[in-house]
Design an enzyme around this catalytic site. Structure first.
Site, PDB file in Angstrom:
ATOM      1  N   LEU A 164      47.095 -62.356 -77.231  1.00 54.05           N
ATOM      2  CA  LEU A 164      48.277 -62.245 -76.375  1.00 54.05           C
ATOM      3  C   LEU A 164      47.896 -61.473 -75.102  1.00 54.05           C
ATOM      4  O   LEU A 164      48.066 -61.939 -73.989  1.00 54.05           O
ATOM      5  CB  LEU A 164      49.394 -61.515 -77.156  1.00 54.05           C
ATOM      6  CG  LEU A 164      50.660 -61.145 -76.402  1.00 54.05           C
ATOM      7  CD1 LEU A 164      51.402 -62.391 -75.928  1.00 54.05           C
ATOM      8  CD2 LEU A 164      51.597 -60.303 -77.298  1.00 54.05           C
ATOM      9  N   SER A 207      51.598 -54.156 -72.579  1.00 53.20           N
ATOM     10  CA  SER A 207      52.948 -53.853 -73.068  1.00 53.20           C
ATOM     11  C   SER A 207      53.959 -54.893 -72.602  1.00 53.20           C
ATOM     12  O   SER A 207      54.847 -55.301 -73.349  1.00 53.20           O
ATOM     13  CB  SER A 207      53.400 -52.477 -72.558  1.00 53.20           C
ATOM     14  OG  SER A 207      52.658 -51.466 -73.187  1.00 53.20           O
ATOM     15  N   GLN A 212      45.841 -18.895 -93.854  1.00 49.83           N
ATOM     16  CA  GLN A 212      47.153 -19.560 -93.817  1.00 49.83           C
ATOM     17  C   GLN A 212      47.242 -20.681 -92.787  1.00 49.83           C
ATOM     18  O   GLN A 212      47.870 -21.710 -93.031  1.00 49.83           O
ATOM     19  CB  GLN A 212      48.246 -18.525 -93.556  1.00 49.83           C
ATOM     20  CG  GLN A 212      48.494 -17.639 -94.768  1.00 49.83           C
ATOM     21  CD  GLN A 212      49.706 -16.747 -94.604  1.00 49.83           C
ATOM     22  OE1 GLN A 212      50.271 -16.639 -93.531  1.00 49.83           O
ATOM     23  NE2 GLN A 212      50.089 -16.072 -95.665  1.00 49.83           N
ATOM     24  N   GLU A 245      49.014 -52.923 -80.271  1.00 44.33           N
ATOM     25  CA  GLU A 245      50.132 -53.485 -81.043  1.00 44.33           C
ATOM     26  C   GLU A 245      51.440 -52.712 -80.811  1.00 44.33           C
ATOM     27  O   GLU A 245      52.185 -52.394 -81.733  1.00 44.33           O
ATOM     28  CB  GLU A 245      49.773 -53.611 -82.525  1.00 44.33           C
ATOM     29  CG  GLU A 245      48.562 -54.525 -82.705  1.00 44.33           C
ATOM     30  CD  GLU A 245      48.531 -55.279 -84.009  1.00 44.33           C
ATOM     31  OE1 GLU A 245      49.595 -55.502 -84.581  1.00 44.33           O
ATOM     32  OE2 GLU A 245      47.435 -55.648 -84.439  1.00 44.33           O
TER      33      GLU A 245
HETATM   34  N1  CAA Z   1      60.725 -61.956 -84.323  1.00 47.45           N
HETATM   35  C1  CAA Z   1      61.319 -63.058 -83.807  1.00 47.45           C
HETATM   36  N2  CAA Z   1      61.834 -63.095 -82.547  1.00 47.45           N
HETATM   37  C2  CAA Z   1      61.727 -61.989 -81.798  1.00 47.45           C
HETATM   38  C3  CAA Z   1      61.113 -60.821 -82.280  1.00 47.45           C
HETATM   39  C4  CAA Z   1      60.605 -60.834 -83.607  1.00 47.45           C
HETATM   40  N3  CAA Z   1      60.013 -59.759 -84.106  1.00 47.45           N
HETATM   41  N4  CAA Z   1      61.151 -59.879 -81.306  1.00 47.45           N
HETATM   42  C5  CAA Z   1      61.757 -60.441 -80.256  1.00 47.45           C
HETATM   43  N5  CAA Z   1      62.099 -61.712 -80.554  1.00 47.45           N
HETATM   44  C6  CAA Z   1      62.828 -62.633 -79.684  1.00 47.45           C
HETATM   45  C7  CAA Z   1      64.123 -61.993 -79.220  1.00 47.45           C
HETATM   46  O1  CAA Z   1      65.144 -62.182 -80.184  1.00 47.45           O
HETATM   47  C8  CAA Z   1      64.407 -62.700 -77.928  1.00 47.45           C
HETATM   48  O2  CAA Z   1      64.964 -63.965 -78.195  1.00 47.45           O
HETATM   49  P1  CAA Z   1      66.453 -64.307 -77.717  1.00 47.45           P
HETATM   50  O3  CAA Z   1      66.410 -64.198 -76.214  1.00 47.45           O
HETATM   51  O4  CAA Z   1      66.666 -65.694 -78.216  1.00 47.45           O
HETATM   52  O5  CAA Z   1      67.325 -63.260 -78.360  1.00 47.45           O
HETATM   53  C9  CAA Z   1      63.024 -62.964 -77.342  1.00 47.45           C
HETATM   54  O6  CAA Z   1      62.109 -62.881 -78.458  1.00 47.45           O
HETATM   55  C10 CAA Z   1      62.657 -61.964 -76.272  1.00 47.45           C
HETATM   56  O7  CAA Z   1      62.609 -60.670 -76.864  1.00 47.45           O
HETATM   57  P2  CAA Z   1      62.789 -59.301 -76.021  1.00 47.45           P
HETATM   58  O8  CAA Z   1      64.062 -59.419 -75.209  1.00 47.45           O
HETATM   59  O9  CAA Z   1      62.649 -58.178 -76.943  1.00 47.45           O
HETATM   60  O10 CAA Z   1      61.602 -59.378 -74.965  1.00 47.45           O
HETATM   61  P3  CAA Z   1      61.013 -58.224 -74.091  1.00 47.45           P
HETATM   62  O11 CAA Z   1      60.296 -58.816 -72.940  1.00 47.45           O
HETATM   63  O12 CAA Z   1      62.089 -57.219 -73.778  1.00 47.45           O
HETATM   64  O13 CAA Z   1      59.931 -57.580 -75.084  1.00 47.45           O
HETATM   65  C11 CAA Z   1      58.610 -55.777 -75.914  1.00 47.45           C
HETATM   66  C12 CAA Z   1      59.667 -56.307 -74.943  1.00 47.45           C
HETATM   67  C13 CAA Z   1      59.235 -55.557 -77.261  1.00 47.45           C
HETATM   68  C14 CAA Z   1      58.190 -54.484 -75.311  1.00 47.45           C
HETATM   69  C15 CAA Z   1      57.432 -56.748 -76.077  1.00 47.45           C
HETATM   70  O14 CAA Z   1      56.960 -57.170 -74.829  1.00 47.45           O
HETATM   71  C16 CAA Z   1      56.304 -56.069 -76.865  1.00 47.45           C
HETATM   72  O15 CAA Z   1      56.326 -55.985 -78.093  1.00 47.45           O
HETATM   73  N6  CAA Z   1      55.248 -55.550 -76.156  1.00 47.45           N
HETATM   74  C17 CAA Z   1      54.055 -55.032 -76.787  1.00 47.45           C
HETATM   75  C18 CAA Z   1      53.071 -56.141 -76.969  1.00 47.45           C
HETATM   76  C19 CAA Z   1      51.993 -55.806 -77.965  1.00 47.45           C
HETATM   77  O16 CAA Z   1      52.211 -55.164 -78.984  1.00 47.45           O
HETATM   78  N7  CAA Z   1      50.784 -56.308 -77.675  1.00 47.45           N
HETATM   79  C20 CAA Z   1      49.648 -56.195 -78.559  1.00 47.45           C
HETATM   80  C21 CAA Z   1      49.022 -57.556 -78.719  1.00 47.45           C
HETATM   81  S1  CAA Z   1      47.674 -57.544 -79.810  1.00 47.45           S
HETATM   82  C22 CAA Z   1      46.452 -58.462 -78.992  1.00 47.45           C
HETATM   83  O17 CAA Z   1      46.704 -59.356 -78.245  1.00 47.45           O
HETATM   84  C23 CAA Z   1      45.040 -57.981 -79.183  1.00 47.45           C
HETATM   85  C24 CAA Z   1      44.382 -58.151 -80.513  1.00 47.45           C
HETATM   86  O18 CAA Z   1      43.413 -57.497 -80.821  1.00 47.45           O
HETATM   87  C25 CAA Z   1      44.768 -59.185 -81.440  1.00 47.45           C
END
Ligand code: CAA
Length: 402
Positions: free
Chosen positions: A126, A133, A284, A368
């Site tokens: 991703l 973020s 302690q 994450e």
């Molecule tokens: N399950 C299903 N649907 C979900 C969901 C979930 N857990 N979380 C959100 N959604 C849905 C929401 O319901 C929403 O849908 P609707 O509009 O139909 O209601 C849609 O997804 C959009 O969600 P948000 O409004 O929450 O979107 P956002 O832009 O505000 O997200 C955020 C904000 C939570 C900060 C998100 O961007 C986030 O989690 N950021 C962190 C990303 C992260 O953890 N990255 C690490 C990636 S790991 C990697 O790539 C490297 C590796 O080594 C593998």
């Protein structure tokens, strides 16, 4: 009735992983870490123990255990080294369980079965150089052209990037929605290393989890067959967030294992090392740090266990998993800092493992979902800015295997 006991099966798994990691990895981890070496030879050994398909049903080549088992294995792996747990996080948590939930039967047969058996190694992509973020800020695109999607872009900070066979990639399939930052324009694709235009590299400058592989992926006009679309077009963001619900669970359980490792190393050292004529365990302020580690270990364990239980019964657990990940990772940072402190100057040397714990724990406070993202998410649930209503795409509830 509430039951806080692990089952016989969980205990056996816990013991098996503990013995394997203690025997095969612990004696060599200092060298692997120092040489920045990912030992590919550990992967078939983990596969032989069933770990690479631990919570995947037997019909898809997995061990058919429940989701709590994924946590049990994560905790014991990270007790020895974070790099081992990371394999489970990306291969099982982020990739296999997403395919199990969102994949077609044909995709499961083609990709999930060899992955669960450990014949193929998989990851999830991703994050990009300019978007971590802000997940919807990614720039990779996958434009439909006849019977395939043309994938272009770059992924960054991807665990197992340079050693994996398959990747679950999130990219924009709708360029107009990309301009509007509308997440319904994102899609998920299953991509093979063997596809033309796929390349990867290892990041060599990181200072933690040195026995793990972290890297970047490049997609240069990669033709992804249309049948490798996972879910429907436009479901990529939900699939990504779903995948993170499982990845974060393994991170929470793993960080709990790291706290336990800090606790055990500190207790051992506090009984051996003397100052002012007594073992330092009699002081302690040392006792206080050790007691805090125990409190953190016991409470973070309850948090990830609850998230695992919710997964077992097929209930949405984004909120509980996020809380477990947030609390366990920040507590692991505190535990590692205190473990180094208890070891004094020796803690500042690689002669003892606590310096490695200190370097390793920090990554999970960032990846994450950073500490800040999880803080905001928990507040937003309470304030009503974020909903945790069911999504109708939770993990399939655990069904005991025949
Ligand atoms: N399950 C299903 N649907 C979900 C969901 C979930 N857990 N979380 C959100 N959604 C849905 C929401 O319901 C929403 O849908 P609707 O509009 O139909 O209601 C849609 O997804 C959009 O969600 P948000 O409004 O929450 O979107 P956002 O832009 O505000 O997200 C955020 C904000 C939570 C900060 C998100 O961007 C986030 O989690 N950021 C962190 C990303 C992260 O953890 N990255 C690490 C990636 S790991 C990697 O790539 C490297 C590796 O080594 C593998």
């Amino acid at each position: 009735m509430i039951d806080f006991d692990l089952t016989e099966e969980h205990r056996l798994l816990e013991q098996t992983v503990k013995e394997w990691a203690g025997r095969e990895v612990a004696p060599r981890i200092k060298t692997l870490d120092r040489e920045h070496r990912f030992d590919r030879g550990l992967v078939p050994q983990m596969a032989a123990l069933g770990l690479l398909g631990v919570s995947v049903p037997a019909e898809y080549g997995g061990a058919g255990m429940d989701y709590v088992s994924l946590g049990v294995a994560s905790e014991e792996l990270e007790y020895v080294d974070t790099s081992l747990r990371v394999i489970l996080s990306v291969h099982v948590g982020l990739n296999c369980l997403s395919l199990l939930t969102w994949g077609t039967e044909a995709q499961k047969q083609q990709y999930l079965v060899p992955q669960a058996k450990g014949e193929k190694l998989a990851t999830f992509a991703l994050t990009e150089p300019s978007a971590g973020s802000d997940a919807r800020g990614i720039k990779s695109t996958a434009v439909k052209q006849g019977d395939h999607y043309l994938l272009n872009g770059e992924k960054m900070w991807i665990s197992l990037a340079d050693v994996c066979d398959h990747v679950l990639v999130i990219a924009w399939s709708d360029l107009e929605k990309m301009r509007q930052r509308d997440t319904s324009g994102l899609s998920a694709f299953f991509v093979e290393r063997a596809f033309k235009g796929f390349s990867s590299g290892t990041l060599t400058e990181k200072w933690g989890i040195l026995a793990g592989n972290t890297g970047y992926l490049k997609f240069d006009n990669v033709q992804v067959p249309a049948e490798n679309l996972v879910g429907r077009e436009g479901e990529g963001f939900k699939i990504a967030m779903f995948a993170l619900d499982q990845g974060r669970f393994t991170v929470a359980a793993g960080a709990t294992g790291l706290i336990k490792a800090c606790r055990d190393a500190s207790v051992k050292y506090a009984l051996e090392r003397e100052t002012f004529g007594v073992p330092i365990g009699e002081h302690q302020l040392v006792k206080e740090m050790i007691a805090r580690m125990e409190a953190d270990y016991q409470s973070t364990r309850l948090l990830w266990l609850r998230a695992g239980w919710l997964k077992n019964i097929g209930r949405r657990n984004t909120r509980e998993t996020g809380l477990a990940k947030w609390m366990a990772t920040i507590a692991s940072e505190r535990a590692a800092g205190d473990a180094v402190q208890i070891h004094g100057a020796n803690g500042y040397s690689d002669e003892y493992p606590v310096g490695r714990f200190y370097r390793n724990c920090k990554g999970a406070v960032i990846y994450e979902g950073t500490r800040e993202i999880h803080t905001i998410m928990q507040a937003d649930y309470l304030l009503g800015y974020r909903s945790d209503r069911p999504t109708r795409c939770e993990l399939p509830p655990y069904a005991p295997q025949p």
